[in-house]
Design an enzyme around this catalytic site. Structure first.
Site, PDB file in Angstrom:
ATOM      1  N   ALA A 122       0.853  -1.200   0.000  1.00 33.74           N
ATOM      2  CA  ALA A 122       0.000   0.000   0.000  1.00 33.74           C
ATOM      3  C   ALA A 122       0.882   1.241   0.000  1.00 33.74           C
ATOM      4  O   ALA A 122       1.702   1.412   0.905  1.00 33.74           O
ATOM      5  CB  ALA A 122      -0.903   0.002   1.227  1.00 33.74           C
ATOM      6  N   HIS A 181       5.178  16.939  -0.541  1.00 33.06           N
ATOM      7  CA  HIS A 181       5.941  16.146   0.430  1.00 33.06           C
ATOM      8  C   HIS A 181       7.227  16.889   0.804  1.00 33.06           C
ATOM      9  O   HIS A 181       7.641  17.819   0.116  1.00 33.06           O
ATOM     10  CB  HIS A 181       6.311  14.771  -0.145  1.00 33.06           C
ATOM     11  CG  HIS A 181       5.186  13.785  -0.105  1.00 33.06           C
ATOM     12  ND1 HIS A 181       4.254  13.693  -1.114  1.00 33.06           N
ATOM     13  CD2 HIS A 181       4.828  12.861   0.827  1.00 33.06           C
ATOM     14  CE1 HIS A 181       3.368  12.748  -0.813  1.00 33.06           C
ATOM     15  NE2 HIS A 181       3.694  12.234   0.359  1.00 33.06           N
ATOM     16  N   HIS A 182       7.888  16.373   1.846  1.00 28.77           N
ATOM     17  CA  HIS A 182       9.155  16.907   2.339  1.00 28.77           C
ATOM     18  C   HIS A 182      10.249  16.846   1.263  1.00 28.77           C
ATOM     19  O   HIS A 182      10.144  16.099   0.281  1.00 28.77           O
ATOM     20  CB  HIS A 182       9.600  16.117   3.571  1.00 28.77           C
ATOM     21  CG  HIS A 182       9.632  14.634   3.323  1.00 28.77           C
ATOM     22  ND1 HIS A 182      10.731  14.000   2.815  1.00 28.77           N
ATOM     23  CD2 HIS A 182       8.676  13.678   3.459  1.00 28.77           C
ATOM     24  CE1 HIS A 182      10.466  12.714   2.678  1.00 28.77           C
ATOM     25  NE2 HIS A 182       9.216  12.484   3.057  1.00 28.77           N
ATOM     26  N   LYS A 184      11.967  13.379  -0.186  1.00 31.69           N
ATOM     27  CA  LYS A 184      11.250  12.314  -0.906  1.00 31.69           C
ATOM     28  C   LYS A 184      11.902  12.049  -2.262  1.00 31.69           C
ATOM     29  O   LYS A 184      12.185  12.975  -3.022  1.00 31.69           O
ATOM     30  CB  LYS A 184       9.768  12.672  -1.074  1.00 31.69           C
ATOM     31  CG  LYS A 184       8.983  11.531  -1.707  1.00 31.69           C
ATOM     32  CD  LYS A 184       7.495  11.654  -1.472  1.00 31.69           C
ATOM     33  CE  LYS A 184       6.735  10.548  -2.178  1.00 31.69           C
ATOM     34  NZ  LYS A 184       7.085   9.205  -1.689  1.00 31.69           N
ATOM     35  N   THR A 200       0.931   7.544  -3.630  1.00 30.06           N
ATOM     36  CA  THR A 200      -0.471   7.815  -3.277  1.00 30.06           C
ATOM     37  C   THR A 200      -1.162   8.607  -4.382  1.00 30.06           C
ATOM     38  O   THR A 200      -2.305   8.324  -4.743  1.00 30.06           O
ATOM     39  CB  THR A 200      -0.533   8.605  -1.960  1.00 30.06           C
ATOM     40  OG1 THR A 200       0.141   7.837  -0.968  1.00 30.06           O
ATOM     41  CG2 THR A 200      -1.959   8.871  -1.534  1.00 30.06           C
TER      42      THR A 200
HETATM   43  N1  NAP Z   1       3.035   3.569   2.525  1.00 36.71           N
HETATM   44  C1  NAP Z   1       3.064   4.641   3.306  1.00 36.71           C
HETATM   45  O1  NAP Z   1       2.119   4.954   4.047  1.00 36.71           O
HETATM   46  C2  NAP Z   1       4.315   5.483   3.330  1.00 36.71           C
HETATM   47  C3  NAP Z   1       4.446   6.550   4.223  1.00 36.71           C
HETATM   48  C4  NAP Z   1       5.663   7.226   4.272  1.00 36.71           C
HETATM   49  C5  NAP Z   1       6.725   6.840   3.442  1.00 36.71           C
HETATM   50  N2  NAP Z   1       6.529   5.809   2.566  1.00 36.71           N
HETATM   51  C6  NAP Z   1       7.615   5.286   1.725  1.00 36.71           C
HETATM   52  O2  NAP Z   1       8.486   4.542   2.563  1.00 36.71           O
HETATM   53  C7  NAP Z   1       9.809   4.582   2.018  1.00 36.71           C
HETATM   54  C8  NAP Z   1      10.780   5.039   3.102  1.00 36.71           C
HETATM   55  O3  NAP Z   1      10.476   6.391   3.428  1.00 36.71           O
HETATM   56  P1  NAP Z   1      11.331   7.180   4.523  1.00 36.71           P
HETATM   57  O4  NAP Z   1      10.840   8.590   4.485  1.00 36.71           O
HETATM   58  O5  NAP Z   1      11.330   6.429   5.815  1.00 36.71           O
HETATM   59  O6  NAP Z   1      12.785   7.099   3.847  1.00 36.71           O
HETATM   60  P2  NAP Z   1      14.197   7.135   4.566  1.00 36.71           P
HETATM   61  O7  NAP Z   1      14.164   8.030   5.759  1.00 36.71           O
HETATM   62  O8  NAP Z   1      15.197   7.424   3.472  1.00 36.71           O
HETATM   63  O9  NAP Z   1      14.388   5.643   5.093  1.00 36.71           O
HETATM   64  C9  NAP Z   1      14.744   4.555   4.301  1.00 36.71           C
HETATM   65  C10 NAP Z   1      15.675   3.706   5.140  1.00 36.71           C
HETATM   66  O10 NAP Z   1      15.912   2.469   4.473  1.00 36.71           O
HETATM   67  C11 NAP Z   1      17.243   2.117   4.757  1.00 36.71           C
HETATM   68  N3  NAP Z   1      17.729   1.098   3.858  1.00 36.71           N
HETATM   69  C12 NAP Z   1      18.095   1.203   2.562  1.00 36.71           C
HETATM   70  N4  NAP Z   1      18.509   0.010   2.083  1.00 36.71           N
HETATM   71  C13 NAP Z   1      18.383  -0.879   3.106  1.00 36.71           C
HETATM   72  C14 NAP Z   1      18.642  -2.261   3.241  1.00 36.71           C
HETATM   73  N5  NAP Z   1      19.122  -2.998   2.222  1.00 36.71           N
HETATM   74  N6  NAP Z   1      18.387  -2.858   4.449  1.00 36.71           N
HETATM   75  C15 NAP Z   1      17.910  -2.141   5.491  1.00 36.71           C
HETATM   76  N7  NAP Z   1      17.659  -0.795   5.423  1.00 36.71           N
HETATM   77  C16 NAP Z   1      17.891  -0.196   4.234  1.00 36.71           C
HETATM   78  C17 NAP Z   1      17.992   3.420   4.639  1.00 36.71           C
HETATM   79  O11 NAP Z   1      19.245   3.277   5.264  1.00 36.71           O
HETATM   80  P3  NAP Z   1      20.307   4.500   5.365  1.00 36.71           P
HETATM   81  O12 NAP Z   1      19.844   5.288   6.563  1.00 36.71           O
HETATM   82  O13 NAP Z   1      21.607   3.810   5.606  1.00 36.71           O
HETATM   83  O14 NAP Z   1      20.237   5.237   4.081  1.00 36.71           O
HETATM   84  C18 NAP Z   1      17.044   4.376   5.350  1.00 36.71           C
HETATM   85  O15 NAP Z   1      17.310   4.443   6.746  1.00 36.71           O
HETATM   86  C19 NAP Z   1       9.735   5.499   0.799  1.00 36.71           C
HETATM   87  O16 NAP Z   1       9.554   4.710  -0.367  1.00 36.71           O
HETATM   88  C20 NAP Z   1       8.485   6.330   1.061  1.00 36.71           C
HETATM   89  O17 NAP Z   1       7.898   6.821  -0.114  1.00 36.71           O
HETATM   90  C21 NAP Z   1       5.359   5.129   2.503  1.00 36.71           C
END
Ligand code: NAP
Length: 263
Positions: free
Chosen positions: A119, A152-153, A156, A163
């Site tokens: 989702a 978004h921030h 992103k 969405t």
């Molecule tokens: N579905 C929803 O409701 C929803 C809501 C918000 C966000 N999202 C989505 O969720 C995703 C993450 O968003 P975010 O804002 O949390 O991004 P973020 O702050 O960049 O977090 C992503 C994390 O994944 C880590 N990562 C990357 N490769 C990895 C691996 N192989 N194993 C373990 N960890 C790994 C990164 O590590 P590093 O710190 O080392 O870079 C980072 O800490 C995005 O695609 C966003 O669009 C979805």
């Protein structure tokens, strides 16, 4: 007690998920990962999330004895985690967005063997909006210009948001249009008049905006706007935990939040 594994716990959503887990008596975090090679390996997942120690050290891979995985990372990492879940027969809740068509197919193939919730937005309010825009599209869509605006921030990585694309699919589906044929993602210079069937997208990136979406139905003399504004990531995290609790015990298959919420 459902034993949960959370990937990418140093991410914005990873931290919100670890925090949100603490408010659930029926779920317990037992496994947490960071990117392989990260300096944070061995750190406590609770302390990383800014809460007291949970006694769960972060690792480079998931533990075998968990009941469900929650993944909000990056498309490549998510696909690798889906493969891990498929090998170990574990359900997975996927919040990551921005998949290439081939990656999406790989997730769909894995859903033949394990239950998966995929989702792009886990918020209850947004999922309600998915239904509301279908109702509006059926009622006024054929006589309206439809535009989807999202903000978004600044961090992103993908655009338009998953969405926004899903809102576009809902509207297009309700009007028997194919989004890939009618979507307009960019406008610049002499664009000419707007085709009636187009579904336009506009993207804003800046600051710390958590996530805002509007579907605009503009016609002669009036305008309908269906808007959702998220004010905290905990909103998505609580939705993901609800999905995780629901997913344990479900049959293999690909589900979304509409299934989880019974909408
Ligand atoms: N579905 C929803 O409701 C929803 C809501 C918000 C966000 N999202 C989505 O969720 C995703 C993450 O968003 P975010 O804002 O949390 O991004 P973020 O702050 O960049 O977090 C992503 C994390 O994944 C880590 N990562 C990357 N490769 C990895 C691996 N192989 N194993 C373990 N960890 C790994 C990164 O590590 P590093 O710190 O080392 O870079 C980072 O800490 C995005 O695609 C966003 O669009 C979805």
């Amino acid at each position: 007690m459902i034993r949960v594994g959370i990937t990418g716990v140093n991410g914005r959503m990873g931290k919100a998920l670890v925090q949100a887990c603490q408010s659930r008596d029926d779920l317990r975090l037992i496994s947490a990962t960071v990117r392989p090679g990260s300096d944070l390996t061995g750190a406590d997942a609770g302390q990383l999330a800014g809460i007291p120690s949970l006694g769960v050290p972060v690792r480079e891979s998931l533990e075998d004895d968990l009941d469900v995985v929650i993944d909000f990372t990056l498309p490549d990492a998510t696909v690798a985690n889906v493969q891990w879940c498929r090998r170990h027969g574990k359900p997975i809740v996927i919040g990551t967005t921005g998949f290439e068509p081939r990656q999406r197919e790989e997730i769909e193939e894995a859903a033949a063997d394990i239950p998966i919730v995929l989702a792009p937005n886990m918020s209850v309010g947004v999922n309600l909006c998915f239904n509301l825009v279908e109702i509006a599209a059926r009622a006024v869509g054929a006589s309206s210009d439809i535009e989807i605006l999202e903000a978004h921030h600044r961090h992103k990585a993908d655009a338009p948001s998953g969405t926004a694309l899903k809102l576009g699919e809902k509207v297009a589906g309700a009007l028997d249009r194919r989004l890939e044929e009618v979507a307009v993602y960019e406008r610049h210079g002499h664009t000419g008049p707007r085709p009636r069937d187009a579904i336009g997208f506009a993207t804003v990136r800046g600051g710390d905006i958590v996530g805002e979406h509007t579907v605009l139905f503009a016609s002669e003399g009036e305008r309908i706007e269906i808007t959702h504004k998220a004010t905290s990531r905990l909103n998505f995290a609580h939705g993901a935990l609800r999905a995780a609790g629901w997913l344990v015990g479900q049959a293999a298959g690909l589900y979304d939040m509409q299934d989880v919420l019974g909408l």
